[in-house]
Write a protein that holds these residues in place. Structure first.
Motif, PDB file in Angstrom:
ATOM      1  N   ASP A  98      47.185  52.166  19.512  1.00 20.36           N
ATOM      2  CA  ASP A  98      45.721  52.173  19.533  1.00 20.36           C
ATOM      3  C   ASP A  98      45.177  53.367  18.755  1.00 20.36           C
ATOM      4  OD1 ASP A  98      45.634  49.902  21.083  1.00 20.36           O
ATOM      5  OD2 ASP A  98      45.577  50.984  22.974  1.00 20.36           O
TER       6      ASP A  98
ATOM      7  N   HIS B  26      45.941  63.553  23.198  1.00 20.16           N
ATOM      8  CA  HIS B  26      47.220  62.849  23.350  1.00 20.16           C
ATOM      9  C   HIS B  26      48.349  63.687  22.741  1.00 20.16           C
ATOM     10  CE1 HIS B  26      45.132  59.183  24.632  1.00 20.16           C
ATOM     11  NE2 HIS B  26      44.252  59.439  23.662  1.00 20.16           N
TER      12      HIS B  26
ATOM     13  N   CYS C 285      39.709  57.125  25.179  1.00 20.98           N
ATOM     14  CA  CYS C 285      39.899  56.102  26.217  1.00 20.98           C
ATOM     15  C   CYS C 285      41.232  55.375  26.118  1.00 20.98           C
ATOM     16  CB  CYS C 285      38.757  55.088  26.164  1.00 20.98           C
ATOM     17  SG  CYS C 285      37.129  55.795  26.499  1.00 20.98           S
ATOM     18  N   CYS C 286      41.846  55.340  24.932  1.00 22.43           N
ATOM     19  CA  CYS C 286      43.091  54.581  24.797  1.00 22.43           C
ATOM     20  C   CYS C 286      44.279  55.378  25.300  1.00 22.43           C
ATOM     21  CB  CYS C 286      43.302  54.163  23.346  1.00 22.43           C
ATOM     22  SG  CYS C 286      43.700  55.518  22.238  1.00 22.43           S
ATOM     23  N   ASN C 287      45.400  54.696  25.474  1.00 21.23           N
ATOM     24  CA  ASN C 287      46.579  55.344  26.048  1.00 21.23           C
ATOM     25  C   ASN C 287      47.804  55.326  25.145  1.00 21.23           C
ATOM     26  OD1 ASN C 287      45.418  55.967  28.623  1.00 21.23           O
ATOM     27  ND2 ASN C 287      45.542  53.784  29.133  1.00 21.23           N
TER      28      ASN C 287
ATOM     29  N   THR D 178      37.026  55.958  21.213  1.00 21.68           N
ATOM     30  CA  THR D 178      38.198  55.087  21.315  1.00 21.68           C
ATOM     31  C   THR D 178      39.451  55.897  21.621  1.00 21.68           C
ATOM     32  OG1 THR D 178      37.256  53.480  19.764  1.00 21.68           O
ATOM     33  CG2 THR D 178      39.650  53.441  20.063  1.00 21.68           C
ATOM     34  N   CYS D 179      39.625  57.011  20.914  1.00 28.33           N
ATOM     35  CA  CYS D 179      40.819  57.835  21.097  1.00 28.33           C
ATOM     36  C   CYS D 179      40.850  58.490  22.478  1.00 28.33           C
ATOM     37  CB  CYS D 179      40.897  58.908  20.020  1.00 28.33           C
ATOM     38  SG  CYS D 179      41.187  58.237  18.362  1.00 28.33           S
TER      39      CYS D 179
ATOM     40  N   ALA E 121      42.804  53.267  15.388  1.00 27.43           N
ATOM     41  CA  ALA E 121      41.530  53.995  15.307  1.00 27.43           C
ATOM     42  C   ALA E 121      41.497  54.892  14.075  1.00 27.43           C
ATOM     43  CB  ALA E 121      41.335  54.823  16.583  1.00 27.43           C
TER      44      ALA E 121
END
Length: 380
Positions: free
Chosen positions: A75, A103, A69-71, A66-67, A79
Motif C-alpha cells: 500500500d 512505518h 492509515c495503511c499497514n 493514505t500512508c 501511494a
C-alpha cells in the motif's frame, strides 16, 4: 490533511502543521538534520509546488493520509507511485523521512549521507531526487538489513544509521576481502574509531556522574538546612533535577525575598546552588556553591553579588563545597589578586567528606551554623 481539505493549510511551510511534524522528526537525531529543507518555499524556483497549487496540495495531503492509515508495504509503494505520477515540482523522496516515522520496518529514511554510504558499501549508483531511486535504495537496504539482522534491527533506522556514518565519513566501508593490506588498514582504522567512541562514552558517563554528585550534595545541603530550621533556596536552574524520588526543589522556596530580588546582582544570586534563609525574616544566613569539577570563579562571583549587592543581609556563612582533594586547588585560585576581596568576606571550604560524615549528626543535634562552622575550613 484536515487543513488541506478545508483550504486552511496556508501558502508557506513556516508556521504550518507540516512544519510541526517535520521538526518533530528532524530533532530526533543528526541523521535527520536538515530534513525540513525540502519543504521550505523557494520563491525563485517556485518549489515545492504544494503551496501555490491547490490540486498538488490535496494530492500530497491524501498521500500522507493514505500512508498514515495503511499497514503494508504494498500500500505504501502504491501511494508513492500515485504521488510520483503527479510530478509535483520540488517534491521528491525527501517525504520518505515522514514515511519512515510512520512505518520504520517498511520504509527507510533518505538523505545525501545515506545515499553516499549505500553507494560506498555496495558499489551502487543511487542518486537523490527521484522516487524510483529511493525505491531501488529501499530494496537494497532491505536485503542488507535481512542479511545482517542479528547485528542490526527489524527497524530500518539501524541500517540507515550505519549508512549515514559511512556516507558522512565517520569511517570507511570494508575493502574487498582479497586485498589483505587494505583490509588490515581498514581494521586498524575501525579499531581506532571504536576506541575513540569508547573514550567519548566514558567521558560522557563521567560527566553524568559528576552531575549526579553535584545534585546529591545539593540534596544533602537542602535536607540539612531544613532540619536546622531554615528555609532553603535551590538554584533556579537546578530545581527540577530528579533527587530522592522527587525533585531537588521539593519543599524549598519558590521565590526569593524582595530584599534580594531588588538588588543589582539578583539574577546571579538566583543561581547560587543552595541558600539557607532565616525564618521569618527571610535574611540569608548561609550560601553554598558546590564545585564538583568546574572552576570556582562563577560561584565566587555569585557569592560576591550576594554579599556586596545586599550588604544589609550580613550573610554569616559563605561556603565553597567541593571534593576533599580540591582544597589545595581552591586555595591556590583564591590567592589570585582578583579575589582579594573574597578573603575579607570569610569564605570557607566545606569538604564533601566532612559534610557526608557529619550531616546526620548535625541535623539531629546541631543549632544554627555552629555545626557547619566546626567542620568547614577557612581559606584565608
Amino acid at each position: 490533511m484536515k487543513e488541506i481539505e478545508a483550504g486552511t493549510f496556508g501558502t508557506q511551510y513556516r508556521g504550518s502543521s507540516l512544519e510541526t511534524v517535520v521538526h518533530s522528526i528532524a530533532e530526533q537525531r543528526q541523521i535527520f538534520k536538515g530534513a525540513d529543507h525540502a519543504f521550505l518555499w523557494k520563491p525563485k524556483l517556485r518549489i515545492p509546488d504544494i503551496y501555490e497549487n491547490p490540486d498538488h496540495q490535496r494530492a500530497f495531503g491524501r498521500f500522507l493520509d493514505t500512508c498514515a492509515c495503511c499497514n503494508g508495504a504494498d500500500d505504501l509503494i502504491r501511494a508513492i507511485r500515485d504521488l510520483d505520477r503527479r510530478a509535483i515540482k520540488g517534491l521528491g523522496p525527501a517525504a520518505a523521512n515522514l514515511l519512515y516515522f510512520l512505518h520504520p520496518t517498511h520504509m527507510p529514511p533518505f538523505n545525501t549521507a545515506i545515499v553516499n554510504g549505500y553507494n560506498a558499501l555496495t558499489g551502487a549508483k543511487v542518486k537523490l531526487g527521484k522516487w524510483e531511486e529511493y525505491l531501488a535504495l529501499r530494496e537494497g537496504m532491505l536485503r542488507l538489513n535481512e542479511t545482517h539482522r542479528g547485528l542490526l534491527s527489524n527497524d530500518l533506522g539501524a541500517v540507515a544509521g550505519l549508512l549515514f556514518d559511512l556516507g558522512s565519513g565517520r569511517y570507511t566501508p570494508p575493502p574487498r576481502e582479497d586485498d589483505g593490506a587494505a583490509m588490515s588498514a581498514w581494521q586498524a582504522d575501525l579499531a581506532k574509531v571504536r576506541e575513540e567512541t569508547a573514550a567519548a562514552s566514558k567521558a560522557l558517563a563521567a560527566a553524568r556522574e559528576g552531575d549526579r554528585t553535584h545534585t546529591e550534595v545539593q540534596g544533602w545541603l537542602r535536607d540539612l538546612g531544613r532540619a536546622l530550621g531554615f528555609d532553603v533556596w535551590i538554584a533556579a536552574n537546578d530545581r527540577s533535577r530528579p533527587y530522592a524520588g522527587g525533585k531537588l526543589g521539593d519543599g524549598c522556596l519558590d521565590t526569593l525575598p524582595a530584599a534580594l530580588t531588588g538588588t543589582p546582582g539578583a539574577d546571579a544570586v538566583r543561581l547560587i546552588d543552595v541558600l539557607w534563609l532565616e525564618r521569618p525574616s527571610g535574611r540569608v544566613v548561609a550560601a553554598f556553591e558546590v564545585e564538583h569539577t568546574t572552576s570556582i570563579y562563577s560561584g565566587i562571583v555569585r557569592m560576591l553579588d550576594l554579599a556586596l549587592g545586599a550588604p544589609e543581609q550580613a550573610v554569616e556563612g559563605l561556603y565553597l563545597v567541593a571534593p576533599d582533594g580540591r582544597e589545595a586547588e581552591v586555595r591556590e585560585q583564591l590567592n589570585r589578586p582578583a579575589f582579594s576581596r573574597v578573603q575579607d568576606l570569610g569564605v570557607r571550604y566545606l569538604p564533601y567528606g566532612e559534610l557526608e560524615k557529619h550531616r546526620d549528626a548535625m541535623a539531629r543535634f546541631g543549632q544554627g551554623l555552629k555545626a557547619v562552622e566546626a567542620v568547614a575550613r577557612r581559606l584565608a
